[in-house]
Design an enzyme around this catalytic site. Structure first.
Site, PDB file in Angstrom:
ATOM      1  N   ASP A 410       0.818  -1.201   0.000  1.00 30.39           N
ATOM      2  CA  ASP A 410       0.000   0.000   0.000  1.00 30.39           C
ATOM      3  C   ASP A 410       0.864   1.269   0.000  1.00 30.39           C
ATOM      4  OD1 ASP A 410      -2.623   1.361   0.486  1.00 30.39           O
ATOM      5  OD2 ASP A 410      -1.632   1.959   2.344  1.00 30.39           O
ATOM      6  N   GLU A 463       1.104  -0.594  -5.143  1.00 32.66           N
ATOM      7  CA  GLU A 463       0.112   0.459  -5.386  1.00 32.66           C
ATOM      8  C   GLU A 463       0.923   1.743  -5.470  1.00 32.66           C
ATOM      9  OE1 GLU A 463      -3.280   3.264  -3.593  1.00 32.66           O
ATOM     10  OE2 GLU A 463      -1.802   2.328  -2.314  1.00 32.66           O
TER      11      GLU A 463
END
Length: 731
Positions: A410, A463
């Site tokens: 993330d 990401e």
């Protein structure tokens, strides 16, 4: 006698400091010590009025004498060597046994010290944290924690009335450890830490806890040491042979707390998810489940992205063995498991990593480097070798212990740039004066290289929302070493295009086609994730223009366009049946919608798209390579039509055509490379999907043409707001 006292008895100052919880070296005072030819035995047992010592075999070593009214006892004993000791304590209320933690040697050895000090220990999860074990002839639990600046660290819990004076630990170069006999599975504990300023910090959870209490409680739990019995050997063997760039990847992103709930609104357990989610996703034809973070976290609305336990599956759905059963069930059903993993930042809850030993230990001390203004969280000090090792071990742990297949990392962009979300003057340049976080880059390269080295067939996904070069290139070429990168640009551009009224789309055709300019610069995953259906953005269906029929037709056409586009696929739960409400973590998806034909039609389409994507090599084998794609019609902005060919070596090509206006078009000519029969594999306007049921009667024939750049041409009926897949069928 007075002379002997002075030789073997503890100094009064040491006794006072032990009783007050101020002593930094309890192992130097308590337990067995050879002093001047005598063995002295000392114990601190609050509430005891008398204490007798015994060997493990039950032989009495005689009484110990009270030295301090708070419970400090000592005495001379006849032993030949250091050995485990049992104390029998007594007071007016009763009697009890205490096994002495201070008569045991250290569990960690010199090799651990070396690798821990170097920051290269790749099995920290076997050494730090709480481990139930047999040691020096007795059963108990070993605790170890890194707190180099602490003056004292103690294990506390219900077993010692949360009294930090009772079980202070041994300091080994900043790693504190103690073996506490008898304690085992299910023991609740925290660490009481005295910072360098002499102040007792708020009780801390174990950074390497492998199990935690259910929120709002925040203590760590000694996990069951019983090894899990895996039955996924065949899956793991097959996984090791795969090149995922050339293998279908259709990912179903799931928030375990809201996919489906029990009738009373409570969570499904890991086992119930294994029974319900796994067969559903397998039946839908997905290849992978991606779980939003299941690492332990205190606050439900953070969705797990503010984790406090990077080694503990959340207790919301059961124990760690339950999570292992879920992964095992997924593998047995042929589904891979991807976890969202958050090394970019951590919350500042008192019981967590923030100022862990009274200093900025895990985070940067400078708030310009150590604090995230966006999320009100702390940033890891990636340049500190022990912190990088801690995070690297967290990643390896999930692959090693839980057989997971991939991590989606993330907020990588926030790690890569020192000026991420910061104004001038609010950030510190790197040694070359640039805005790149070189320490975070080195950490990401290291963790990616280790995952690929140790776990064949596993992969890492970034990401990452910027144009940082080489995110999915190998580390040995200077890349970050991820296997894949989320294509945020594709998602933003195409959703912006789809949200426009169809009459205006002709002026924004580039939003549909721009992604193919850079489609092969990285190994991309095309994500329609939870981020697109929260915070007022509405569900995918509600982004589509027009009346209800047009919204469904638009969404069917768009999802098929995406499944025909180069790149791996990711869809957030609920969008496969066109959830109408924006997603909320606090309630179940609206499964009752499947009683309605348009919603059931959408679900059928997604299952068929997954089947086509997986069964037609042309649609997946060259997802990340330019020779798997060929434009046929890219510039018909007047009609908002696109057409391309998907190809793979030795496979029949697939023609993907989209019409993004509500105008049906008959006799639409498209150049193709092969004459003969092209069979309709997907038509999003089919009645089976609750469409208008127009099309090409299942197949068309391509005829030769002269003087064009391709030798053949097909004439198609393009249904309104629809996407077609046509596969070439050789004669």
């Amino acid at each position: 006698m007075g002379l002997n006292k002075e030789i073997w008895q503890a100094e009064s100052r040491d006794v006072e400091n032990i009783v007050a919880g101020r002593h930094g070296d309890a192992f130097g005072i308590l337990g067995l010590h050879e002093v001047g030819g005598h063995w002295a035995l000392r114990a601190f047992i609050p509430h005891a009025e008398s204490v007798e010592a015994f060997t493990l075999s039950g032989e009495s070593l005689g009484p110990l004498y009270p030295r301090h009214g708070a419970g400090f006892f000592e005495g001379k004993v006849e032993v030949s060597e250091r050995q485990p000791i049992r104390f029998h304590a007594h007071n007016a209320g009763g009697e009890w046994d205490v096994f002495d933690p201070y008569s045991f040697g250290p569990v960690l050895g010199p090799l651990d010290d070396y690798y821990l000090g170097e920051g290269t220990h790749l099995r920290l999860f076997d050494k730090l944290g709480a481990h139930e074990m047999e040691f020096e002839g007795i059963h108990g639990t070993h605790f170890a924690v890194w707190a180099p600046n602490a003056l004292r660290v103690s294990v506390v819990g219900p077993f010692n009335q949360w009294d930090g004076r009772r079980h202070p630990m041994r300091n080994r170069n900043g790693i504190w450890e103690v073996f506490i006999p008898v304690l085992g599975t299910g023991t609740i504990y925290k660490y009481e830490i005295v910072g360098p300023d002499g102040k007792v910090l708020p009780l801390k959870a174990d950074p390497l806890a492998r199990q935690a209490e259910l929120r709002p409680r925040s203590a760590s739990v000694v996990p069951d040491p019983t090894p899990f019995t895996w039955t996924d050997a065949r899956y793991m063997e097959e996984r090791a042979t795969k090149d995922w760039r050339r293998t279908p990847m259709s990912i179903y992103e799931v928030h375990l707390g809201s996919w489906r709930r029990r009738p009373d609104g409570s969570f499904l357990t890991y086992d119930q998810l294994a029974e319900q989610l796994v067969p559903y996703a397998a039946d839908m034809g997905y290849t992978h489940l991606e779980f939003m973070p299941i690492t332990e976290h205190p606050f439900d609305p953070s969705w797990g992205y503010q984790p406090t336990g990077l080694f503990a599956p959340t207790a919301r759905f059961g124990d760690p063995a339950g999570f292992a059963r879920l992964v095992n069930a997924a593998h047995e059903a042929g589904l891979g498991v991807i976890l969202d993993w958050v090394p970019a930042h951590f919350p500042t809850d008192d019981f967590g990593l923030s100022y862990f030993d009274g200093t900025a230990l895990y985070e940067h001390a400078d708030p310009r480097q150590g604090f995230h203004p966006d999320w009100n969280t702390a940033i890891y000090n990636f340049g500190r070798k022990e912190v990088a090792a801690f995070l690297t071990n967290s990643a390896l742990y999930w692959f090693e212990v839980f057989h997971i297949d991939g991590l989606r990392v993330d907020a990588v962009a926030s790690m890569l740039y020192l000026d991420y979300s910061r104004q001038p003057g609010q950030w510190v340049p790197n040694q070359h004066g640039g805005n790149e976080n070189l320490e975070a880059v080195a950490f990401l390269q290291r963790v990616n290289a280790e995952v690929y080295r140790q776990f064949p067939g596993a992969f890492m996904i970034a990401e990452e929302s910027t144009s940082w070069p080489g995110v999915s290139q190998p580390t040995y070429t200077g890349g970050l070493g991820f296997g894949f990168k989320w294509n945020m640009g594709f998602m933003n551009d195409t959703l912006r295009f789809m949200s426009r009224n169809s009459i205006h789309r002709r002026y924004h055709h580039h939003d549909l086609t721009f992604g193919l300019v850079y489609a092969f610069s990285e190994n991309f995953v095309l994500p329609l994730s939870h981020d697109e259906v929260v915070h007022g953005k509405g569900a995918l269906l509600s982004k589509m223009p027009g009346d209800d029929w047009q919204q469904f037709a638009n969404l069917r056409a768009y999802l098929a366009f995406m499944w025909g586009h180069p790149g791996k696929k990711l869809l957030f739960m609920g969008q496969e049946f066109a959830q109408r409400e924006e997603w909320s973590e606090s309630r179940s998806l609206d499964w009752w919608l499947l009683d309605s034909a348009p919603h059931e039609g959408m679900r059928r389409l997604m299952a068929d798209l997954n089947a086509a994507y997986r069964s037609l090599p042309a649609l997946h084998e060259r997802d990340c390579e330019p020779d798997g794609f060929e434009w046929l019609i890219g510039n018909d902005h007047t009609n908002s039509v696109t057409a391309w060919l998907r190809k793979a070596e030795g496979a029949d090509p697939v023609l993907v055509v989209s019409n993004f206006t509500p105008v049906p078009r008959s006799g639409y000519k498209i150049p193709v490379p092969l004459t003969g029969r092209w069979v309709e594999r997907i038509n999003t306007d089919a009645g089976w999907y609750a469409g208008g049921n127009t099309g090409n009667q299942g197949a068309v024939t391509a005829y030769p043409v002269e003087g064009r750049h391709l030798p053949a041409e097909v004439e198609l009926f393009l249904p309104p707001l629809a996407t077609l897949f046509l596969k070439y069928e050789p004669a």
